[in-house]
Motif scaffolding. Structure first.
Motif, PDB file in Angstrom:
ATOM      1  N   VAL A   1      34.037  36.420  43.916  1.00  0.00           N
ATOM      2  CA  VAL A   1      34.411  37.627  43.178  1.00  0.00           C
ATOM      3  C   VAL A   1      34.124  37.561  41.681  1.00  0.00           C
ATOM      4  CG1 VAL A   1      36.146  38.402  44.844  1.00  0.00           C
ATOM      5  CG2 VAL A   1      36.818  36.834  42.992  1.00  0.00           C
TER       6      VAL A   1
ATOM      7  N   TRP B   1      31.003  36.161  38.600  1.00  0.00           N
ATOM      8  CA  TRP B   1      29.821  35.409  38.157  1.00  0.00           C
ATOM      9  C   TRP B   1      29.442  35.845  36.747  1.00  0.00           C
ATOM     10  CZ3 TRP B   1      30.177  38.510  42.408  1.00  0.00           C
ATOM     11  CH2 TRP B   1      29.461  39.705  42.449  1.00  0.00           C
TER      12      TRP B   1
ATOM     13  N   VAL C   1      29.282  39.219  32.393  1.00  0.00           N
ATOM     14  CA  VAL C   1      30.240  38.721  33.380  1.00  0.00           C
ATOM     15  C   VAL C   1      30.443  39.826  34.404  1.00  0.00           C
ATOM     16  CG1 VAL C   1      32.707  38.292  33.763  1.00  0.00           C
ATOM     17  CG2 VAL C   1      31.469  37.008  32.025  1.00  0.00           C
ATOM     18  N   THR C   2      30.489  39.446  35.690  1.00  0.00           N
ATOM     19  CA  THR C   2      30.685  40.416  36.768  1.00  0.00           C
ATOM     20  C   THR C   2      31.906  40.039  37.602  1.00  0.00           C
ATOM     21  OG1 THR C   2      28.290  40.750  36.898  1.00  0.00           O
ATOM     22  CG2 THR C   2      29.594  41.519  38.771  1.00  0.00           C
ATOM     23  N   VAL C   3      32.699  41.043  37.947  1.00  0.00           N
ATOM     24  CA  VAL C   3      33.830  40.830  38.862  1.00  0.00           C
ATOM     25  C   VAL C   3      33.722  41.808  40.031  1.00  0.00           C
ATOM     26  CG1 VAL C   3      35.409  39.871  37.152  1.00  0.00           C
ATOM     27  CG2 VAL C   3      35.311  42.349  37.486  1.00  0.00           C
ATOM     28  N   ARG C   4      34.288  41.416  41.172  1.00  0.00           N
ATOM     29  CA  ARG C   4      34.136  42.177  42.420  1.00  0.00           C
ATOM     30  C   ARG C   4      35.480  42.611  42.997  1.00  0.00           C
ATOM     31  NH1 ARG C   4      30.039  40.274  47.162  1.00  0.00           N
ATOM     32  NH2 ARG C   4      28.660  41.349  45.728  1.00  0.00           N
ATOM     33  N   ASP C   5      35.528  43.838  43.501  1.00  0.00           N
ATOM     34  CA  ASP C   5      36.677  44.332  44.271  1.00  0.00           C
ATOM     35  C   ASP C   5      36.115  45.317  45.313  1.00  0.00           C
ATOM     36  OD1 ASP C   5      39.274  45.159  45.141  1.00  0.00           O
ATOM     37  OD2 ASP C   5      40.043  44.632  43.166  1.00  0.00           O
ATOM     38  N   HIS C   6      36.953  46.119  45.957  1.00  0.00           N
ATOM     39  CA  HIS C   6      36.392  47.073  46.920  1.00  0.00           C
ATOM     40  C   HIS C   6      37.318  48.267  47.118  1.00  0.00           C
ATOM     41  CE1 HIS C   6      39.109  44.982  49.682  1.00  0.00           C
ATOM     42  NE2 HIS C   6      38.927  45.943  50.551  1.00  0.00           N
TER      43      HIS C   6
ATOM     44  N   VAL D   1      31.958  47.808  48.354  1.00  0.00           N
ATOM     45  CA  VAL D   1      32.230  46.582  47.600  1.00  0.00           C
ATOM     46  C   VAL D   1      31.719  46.833  46.188  1.00  0.00           C
ATOM     47  CG1 VAL D   1      31.731  44.126  47.386  1.00  0.00           C
ATOM     48  CG2 VAL D   1      32.099  45.138  49.652  1.00  0.00           C
TER      49      VAL D   1
ATOM     50  N   ASP E   1      30.951  45.866  42.291  1.00  0.00           N
ATOM     51  CA  ASP E   1      30.666  44.825  41.290  1.00  0.00           C
ATOM     52  C   ASP E   1      30.600  45.475  39.913  1.00  0.00           C
ATOM     53  OD1 ASP E   1      30.426  43.030  43.367  1.00  0.00           O
ATOM     54  OD2 ASP E   1      28.246  43.145  43.444  1.00  0.00           O
TER      55      ASP E   1
ATOM     56  N   LEU F   1      39.429  41.712  36.171  1.00  0.00           N
ATOM     57  CA  LEU F   1      39.767  41.837  37.587  1.00  0.00           C
ATOM     58  C   LEU F   1      40.948  42.794  37.781  1.00  0.00           C
ATOM     59  CD1 LEU F   1      39.280  38.115  38.648  1.00  0.00           C
ATOM     60  CD2 LEU F   1      38.299  40.061  39.881  1.00  0.00           C
TER      61      LEU F   1
ATOM     62  N   ARG G   1      40.819  46.327  39.625  1.00  0.00           N
ATOM     63  CA  ARG G   1      41.714  46.538  40.774  1.00  0.00           C
ATOM     64  C   ARG G   1      42.503  47.847  40.621  1.00  0.00           C
ATOM     65  NH1 ARG G   1      45.102  42.388  44.317  1.00  0.00           N
ATOM     66  NH2 ARG G   1      42.938  41.734  44.423  1.00  0.00           N
TER      67      ARG G   1
ATOM     68  N   TRP H   1      22.770  49.795  48.651  1.00  0.00           N
ATOM     69  CA  TRP H   1      23.715  49.777  47.538  1.00  0.00           C
ATOM     70  C   TRP H   1      23.153  50.605  46.383  1.00  0.00           C
ATOM     71  CZ3 TRP H   1      21.403  45.581  49.775  1.00  0.00           C
ATOM     72  CH2 TRP H   1      20.476  44.852  49.035  1.00  0.00           C
ATOM     73  N   ALA H   2      24.016  50.934  45.432  1.00  0.00           N
ATOM     74  CA  ALA H   2      23.611  51.784  44.319  1.00  0.00           C
ATOM     75  C   ALA H   2      24.301  51.313  43.052  1.00  0.00           C
ATOM     76  CB  ALA H   2      23.981  53.239  44.602  1.00  0.00           C
ATOM     77  N   SER H   3      23.654  51.594  41.904  1.00  0.00           N
ATOM     78  CA  SER H   3      24.161  51.125  40.615  1.00  0.00           C
ATOM     79  C   SER H   3      24.097  52.225  39.569  1.00  0.00           C
ATOM     80  CB  SER H   3      23.317  49.944  40.097  1.00  0.00           C
ATOM     81  OG  SER H   3      23.424  48.832  40.939  1.00  0.00           O
ATOM     82  N   TYR H   4      24.957  52.084  38.556  1.00  0.00           N
ATOM     83  CA  TYR H   4      24.900  52.910  37.359  1.00  0.00           C
ATOM     84  C   TYR H   4      25.127  51.997  36.167  1.00  0.00           C
ATOM     85  CZ  TYR H   4      26.095  56.186  33.689  1.00  0.00           C
ATOM     86  OH  TYR H   4      26.125  56.867  32.500  1.00  0.00           O
TER      87      TYR H   4
ATOM     88  N   MET I   1      21.480  54.826  33.406  1.00  0.00           N
ATOM     89  CA  MET I   1      20.418  54.697  34.421  1.00  0.00           C
ATOM     90  C   MET I   1      21.051  54.463  35.793  1.00  0.00           C
ATOM     91  SD  MET I   1      17.140  54.608  35.093  1.00  0.00           S
ATOM     92  CE  MET I   1      16.350  54.464  33.495  1.00  0.00           C
TER      93      MET I   1
ATOM     94  N   SER J   1      20.464  53.665  40.077  1.00  0.00           N
ATOM     95  CA  SER J   1      19.511  53.102  41.044  1.00  0.00           C
ATOM     96  C   SER J   1      20.122  53.084  42.437  1.00  0.00           C
ATOM     97  CB  SER J   1      19.093  51.687  40.644  1.00  0.00           C
ATOM     98  OG  SER J   1      20.156  50.788  40.843  1.00  0.00           O
TER      99      SER J   1
ATOM    100  N   THR K   1      19.270  50.956  46.209  1.00  0.00           N
ATOM    101  CA  THR K   1      18.487  49.890  46.837  1.00  0.00           C
ATOM    102  C   THR K   1      18.670  49.921  48.347  1.00  0.00           C
ATOM    103  OG1 THR K   1      18.816  48.494  44.894  1.00  0.00           O
ATOM    104  CG2 THR K   1      18.067  47.394  46.900  1.00  0.00           C
TER     105      THR K   1
END
Lengths: 132, 132, 132, 132, 132, 132
Positions: free
Chosen positions: C123, C125, E4-9, E33, E35, E56, E60, E125-128, F1, F3, F5
């Motif tokens: 979770v 990086w 730095v990246t953190v993950r939740d869902h 999920v 990121d 985080l 959350r 997956w998709a990003s902004y 921006m 995206s 994937t």
């Protein structure tokens, strides 16, 4: 047979005793991504294996009691090599105690087995599996 | 029951014989990400399933003996469909030989089972599991 | 723009100074799965970004120089918080030095950038990106 | 024992009945990444567990019959909590029916077991395993 | 540049308007999920990009405000197709508001960009990405 | 921006010319898990980057035209080292052609960039990024 698995993680320092461990005899550390699996032959009255919210909560509590510390200094592990496989057993046994004491809810009485996998890197992991 | 798993990979060309294989009857190739799992009911005197350094080393040696080649040209596999599931058995059996000949150390005498999983893509993988 | 990424990992102990780190102020540890990315606008005469064998080898050497130790005891990091983002920069800079000194081969002279990502858990990086 | 696993996914809405489900009693949704595993003790005449092309095709058909809908409105699931573990059984049973009716080819007659795992997030998944 | 990246869902139900969405015009659902990546050119005085604990926690909180509901019924999204890419922007903008209001700590004032990736399955997956 | 994937894969045989390739000069093979990313600064009228169904379909068609063959025998690649980074460009350029010819729908006219990542194993991947 049904199962449900939940994931959390711990970050610890430790060292090992024994030539077999090579460079890992020195104090180093690891992130262990922890997968806890609960098993039973039939679902309960709610159509589930276990209350997944409680499972995540109890796993988090157990991980909290192990994480952010040097395992070499923990009295529970004095003189013990806290290998990945050994720590999988520690967490599985603590989860089994939670099941027995009702921490995972009344429905968890139907659970028949637990297994725990600890991922120590992208190329190595270890598991312990036990009955309830 | 305890287990430890280590990961490596091979990159090979091959083709298959039989209508069931469709387009894979033509010469093509695959990366197989290889997970080798070692199992035993109790940990050894060092509190481990197997010397993970040796396990990685022996798996690497076996993968090295399969990778970067056209399996259709290997005498070991003459006339054989080198399917993912078959190759999982090949690697599991070679690891079992290593255990028997002491390549994974004296402690490995307590191992009771090996399984090997080969991931051929993000949507397909195959395994073979055997006793020791 | 082209890039190639290779992966390895380190296992270290360390502690942090500063209230912002909460429980991580205590000696603990981490596995960092390390992704090193090499970038260039055009491929070289062999049609590649970098010799992937050398890239893996040099990344392994750099990881070997960091792993299986307590970073609090390393003179290179005296008085420094060895955060994930900081360690990403350390590894990127060491790779940049390797490129400059020819360790990644003559073709690597065409590289224009490096980035390094360290995964500390499932979770979290961190990354560092720099020009060459 | 040999096995082959193939992966697909479904995207569904649903709600649960029972206090144990907490906020999930409200209408919500999930992506379930579906892993279907086929098992047998010996490979068939083509040296495989199952025709992987047919396995992917039949899994896709079953997923297509579940995906892009509100499971609360499906007559098959009226009054049923469509938990992750329950849906794993639904898919495993439908695959077993396909095997029995010849949908996975004549070779599939040698299959002895099926298991299905549904991943509901990066921190939770559930499985169901049955004999054939 | 550091990140730095953190993950939740989140787990939500929704439907789409427009022929381009095909079967997804019906009420269905998804696990996303999430990121969240925070960027800045230089580390702060603690040698970090952002307080990862706060990151985080705030992620959350934002996920909690979106999860376990039918997005079609949310007034914030009335008449809007809550596509994966759109939801990535929603979460990125809410995180940007948190940064601006001090929710990620004083050190976060040095952040220069945020990006959010939502994984809707193992194959999409998709990003902004935005500035701060 | 923004995206989006989508992921698919190819399985190919090939060999390389040049000492830098070491053992990979021999005929071998690879699974390439292919991630295709589409970028644009603003969403279209449907609130999306691209019709994800069409994106998956066109990527599948391009992968189908490359998979299950020996790339050494393809006239398109005569005398060319079909490295991972080169193949990423091949797929990105073919996708760009599809966008230009309308294969991804009218809305895709607003796309401004494409990048493609090919994962050749769990420890190596390569990317190519271009404007549209």
């Amino acid at each position: 047979m049904f199962s449900v698995t939940v994931r959390d993680h711990i970050m610890v320092a430790h060292s090992f005793t024994g030539e077999v461990f090579g460079p890992a005899q020195k104090l180093h550390g690891a992130t262990f991504v922890v997968d806890a699996t609960f098993r039973r032959p039939e679902l309960d009255d709610d159509n589930i294996v276990v209350d997944i919210g409680l499972a995540l909560e109890e796993l988090r509590a157990i991980c909290g009691g192990l994480s952010y510390r040097n395992l070499d200094d923990e009295s529970d592990f004095a003189g013990i090599n806290t290998s990945t496989e050994f720590l999988a057993k520690v967490i599985a046994d603590r989860l089994a105690d939670k099941v027995a004491s009702g921490g995972l809810g009344a429905g968890a009485a139907g659970l028949t087995g637990i297994s725990v996998t600890l991922h120590e890197s992208h190329v190595a992991w270890a598991s312990y599996e036990r009955a309830l």
